[in-house]
Design a protein around this motif. Structure first.
Motif: not given
Length: 200
Positions: A94-102, A114-130
């Motif tokens: 998936a392009g290592n989205e979170v690492r690229v963002m950091r 000041d950065i928190v990584d959530d590598p399992l935000g596979l979709n928007t619902a998962a992001t919000c729940r996590r």
């Protein structure tokens, strides 16, 4: 037989239209008064901003993701937020989205702490729940493009977060990609979000 198929096709169109209209109405209602442009975030708001992942490749954020990150950077530099939650799919394919963002945020002056990584935000619902369950987020800004923002706000509210959506611009996005994203939202993502908000 032809007449029967015609009636079935008509009913299918009616059902699809009802789903699209109903889910779009849900998105409007749940996000009303909770969406602002990037330059209009009021002072005294949440100290956490959630950045939703998007396409990344070759160690660089794609156009959509870069625009989102730039909004988060501006909020951070202005002292509006002091914590940035990067949420996305960090798998290699998936392009290592979170690492690229950091990497992007740190390269532009954000402290690593000041950065928190959530590598399992596979979709928007998962992001919000996590964000709520794993990272204790209760109030937040969430950054994404206009076609996505109402759904993101609705799903985070359903997860128990007092959220304000911040619209990221789409500088460099092609018209075709924008049309594709609006169609996908209307026909698939918003209807699924309604289900997620009720069952999540």
């Amino acid at each position: 037989m032809r007449k029967r198929l015609g009636i079935l096709a008509l009913w299918l169109v009616i059902v699809v239209e009802a789903v699209v209209i109903g889910s779009s109405a849900w998105a409007v209602i749940v996000s009303r008064g909770r969406v602002v442009d990037a330059g209009e975030v009021p002072p005294g708001g949440p100290e956490t901003v959630i950045v939703l992942g998007a396409k990344a490749g070759a160690g660089e954020p794609g156009i959509y993701l870069r625009n989102r990150l730039d909004v988060a950077l501006a909020l951070y530099r202005e002292g509006r937020v002091d914590r940035i939650v990067n949420s996305g799919n960090d798998a290699d394919d998936a392009g290592n989205e979170v690492r690229v963002m950091r990497d992007y945020l740190e390269a532009h002056g954000v402290r690593a702490s000041d950065i928190v990584d959530d590598p399992l935000g596979l979709n928007t619902a998962a992001t919000c729940r996590r964000a709520a369950g794993e990272f204790g987020v209760r109030r937040a800004l969430i950054v994404t493009q206009n076609f996505h923002i109402a759904r993101a706000v609705g799903l985070c509210r359903a997860a128990g977060i007092d959220v304000t959506g911040v619209i990221a611009p789409c500088r460099g996005c092609t018209r075709l990609s924008l049309v594709r994203n609006y169609v996908r939202e209307a026909l698939g993502s918003r209807p699924r979000a309604v289900v997620d908000s009720l069952t999540g």
